[in-house]
Design an enzyme around this catalytic site. Structure first.
Site, PDB file in Angstrom:
ATOM      1  N   TRP A 108      39.500  29.536  26.719  1.00 37.19           N
ATOM      2  CA  TRP A 108      40.230  30.799  26.876  1.00 37.19           C
ATOM      3  C   TRP A 108      41.699  30.560  27.147  1.00 37.19           C
ATOM      4  O   TRP A 108      42.561  31.304  26.665  1.00 37.19           O
ATOM      5  CB  TRP A 108      39.577  31.683  27.933  1.00 37.19           C
ATOM      6  CG  TRP A 108      38.265  32.220  27.453  1.00 37.19           C
ATOM      7  CD1 TRP A 108      37.028  31.919  27.929  1.00 37.19           C
ATOM      8  CD2 TRP A 108      38.052  33.126  26.347  1.00 37.19           C
ATOM      9  NE1 TRP A 108      36.063  32.578  27.201  1.00 37.19           N
ATOM     10  CE2 TRP A 108      36.662  33.317  26.232  1.00 37.19           C
ATOM     11  CE3 TRP A 108      38.908  33.773  25.455  1.00 37.19           C
ATOM     12  CZ2 TRP A 108      36.099  34.143  25.248  1.00 37.19           C
ATOM     13  CZ3 TRP A 108      38.360  34.592  24.484  1.00 37.19           C
ATOM     14  CH2 TRP A 108      36.971  34.772  24.380  1.00 37.19           C
ATOM     15  N   ASP A 178      44.088  34.935  34.189  1.00 36.76           N
ATOM     16  CA  ASP A 178      42.975  35.535  33.456  1.00 36.76           C
ATOM     17  C   ASP A 178      41.726  35.302  34.302  1.00 36.76           C
ATOM     18  O   ASP A 178      41.225  34.193  34.409  1.00 36.76           O
ATOM     19  CB  ASP A 178      42.831  34.861  32.081  1.00 36.76           C
ATOM     20  CG  ASP A 178      41.602  35.368  31.327  1.00 36.76           C
ATOM     21  OD1 ASP A 178      40.904  36.272  31.831  1.00 36.76           O
ATOM     22  OD2 ASP A 178      41.355  34.859  30.210  1.00 36.76           O
ATOM     23  N   LYS A 202      32.153  40.856  31.949  1.00 39.44           N
ATOM     24  CA  LYS A 202      31.485  39.673  32.490  1.00 39.44           C
ATOM     25  C   LYS A 202      30.963  39.981  33.895  1.00 39.44           C
ATOM     26  O   LYS A 202      29.779  39.921  34.145  1.00 39.44           O
ATOM     27  CB  LYS A 202      32.454  38.485  32.572  1.00 39.44           C
ATOM     28  CG  LYS A 202      32.879  37.718  31.309  1.00 39.44           C
ATOM     29  CD  LYS A 202      32.884  38.414  30.037  1.00 39.44           C
ATOM     30  CE  LYS A 202      33.172  37.667  28.783  1.00 39.44           C
ATOM     31  NZ  LYS A 202      34.338  36.841  28.677  1.00 39.44           N
TER      32      LYS A 202
END
Ligand SMILES: *Cc1c(COP(=O)(O)O)cnc(C)c1O
Length: 366
Positions: A108, A178, A202
């Site tokens: 990511w 993030d 999530k």
């Protein structure tokens, strides 16, 4: 055909992921009509009293849970975390000749760099690629320029299963994080961050809403020539009602916050539970190191995504087949890494983790 709780599996999906059962029940209960509104959350105006109260309550609950100081704003946006990869750079980097600095600890982080690069100068100050992203850097392994527009990290690398357990010190340079796959998993000192952003699907709610917590002085960097939707300042000025916000998502995030406050007892209690759950699985991994080969370095192990391989693909297949027979679902690792990944977010009940740990032990013994 109606389904019931008995039809549910232990869902280890990396995202969208398991939600707390009381939250699902509440959604079901209120689906035909929100109390007092005479219509469902899916049907009411985002400017109605009922929705404004949901928006305000969700924001207030996040402020309480994370102890968010007054000089931070909380925004509810769309476009997922990946749009934030762009928006962060558009709002905080555009026009700068000094590079923003990125610590790349997994997939990511790498994607975040790819998007930000399109907006301005980027400097990757650490990249864990050579070790296949199995550990985090120590502070001495990278240097932060005092004039950097920001430093970007990914607090939990969902695919590799490594996680910062505390914040790197970036001095006066805003830390941008993030936090998509570990948002609300523990109390965090928000004042150490410039921006924390997280897609909800999530650890905090359904797909479709992304939470952005931003220090208000940073809003001054957003330039007026940005497209309206992509401008943090516009969203902040209109309290996330610049356009229609993801109303259902905001509602569910609010219910998840309520569950965290009332049933779990806050984020410190959640953190303790998360440590307990993760330890159950890592203990089995460590007890059978020849069978379960953990991906992450021990000190950097994620409490959210437990990643390991078995010695062969055949063994992994057998493991997954046996798991499904025990209602242990979605344990397949990410296609780029392979192996097994157990995503044990806040809402994964202890019983699910215990069932998996017992199965892992049984599988090892056989
Ligand atoms: C899932 C995930 C993303 C991508 O989120 P989208 O909502 O699909 O854009 C980004 N970062 C991390 C850490 C993630 O886990």
């Amino acid at each position: 055909m109606t389904t019931s709780v008995a039809d549910r599996v232990f869902n280890f999906s990396p995202g969208p992921a398991v939600l707390p059962l009381p939250v699902l029940k509440k959604i079901q209960e209120e689906m035909l009509a929100l109390p007092g509104a005479g219509a469902s959350i899916l049907e009411i105006s985002h400017r109605s009293k009922a929705f404004i109260s949901i928006l305000d309550n969700t924001k207030a609950a996040l402020r309480r849970l994370l102890n968010i100081p007054d000089n931070y704003d909380v925004l509810f946006l769309q476009g997922g975390a990946r749009l934030q990869f762009s928006m962060i750079a558009m709002n905080l980097l555009r026009g700068s000749t000094v590079p923003a600095q990125y610590v790349v600890t997994g997939s990511w982080g790498k994607y975040a760099v790819e998007e930000a690069k399109k907006e301005g100068p980027i400097e990757v100050i650490w990249d864990g690629k050579k070790d296949n992203y199995n550990h985090l850097p120590t502070a001495s392994e990278y240097s932060i320029r005092p004039d950097a527009p920001y430093v970007h990290i990914t607090s939990n690398e969902t695919i590799q299963g490594i996680q910062f357990q505390s914040e790197p010190n970036t001095g006066n340079v805003p830390l941008v994080c993030d936090s998509s796959s570990d948002f609300l998993y523990r109390p965090i000192p928000i004042e150490k961050y410039g921006v924390v952003y997280a897609c909800a699907q999530k650890n905090a709610g359904p797909a479709g809403v992304t939470v952005v917590i931003i220090r208000k002085d940073l809003l001054e960097r957003s330039q007026d020539n940005l497209p309206g939707y992509l401008n943090y300042k516009a969203h902040s000025k209109e309290s996330s009602l610049w356009n229609t916000p993801p109303t259902f998502g905001v509602y569910v995030v609010g219910l998840v916050c309520q569950w965290l406050e009332k049933e779990i007892g806050g984020l410190a209690a959640m953190h303790a539970l998360n440590q307990k759950k993760a330890a159950l699985l890592y203990d089995v991994v460590d007890r059978y190191p020849d069978l379960y080969q953990g991906h992450a370095a021990k000190v950097d192990r994620s409490l959210m995504n437990v990643t390991f391989r078995l010695p062969s693909e055949e063994k992994e297949k057998a493991f997954l087949t046996g798991a499904v027979a025990r209602k242990l679902d979605s344990l397949q690792g990410h296609r780029s890494v392979g192996g097994i990944r157990a995503s044990i977010y806040n809402a994964m009940p202890m019983e699910g983790v215990e069932t998996l740990a017992n199965y892992m032990t049984e599988f090892a013994k056989s």
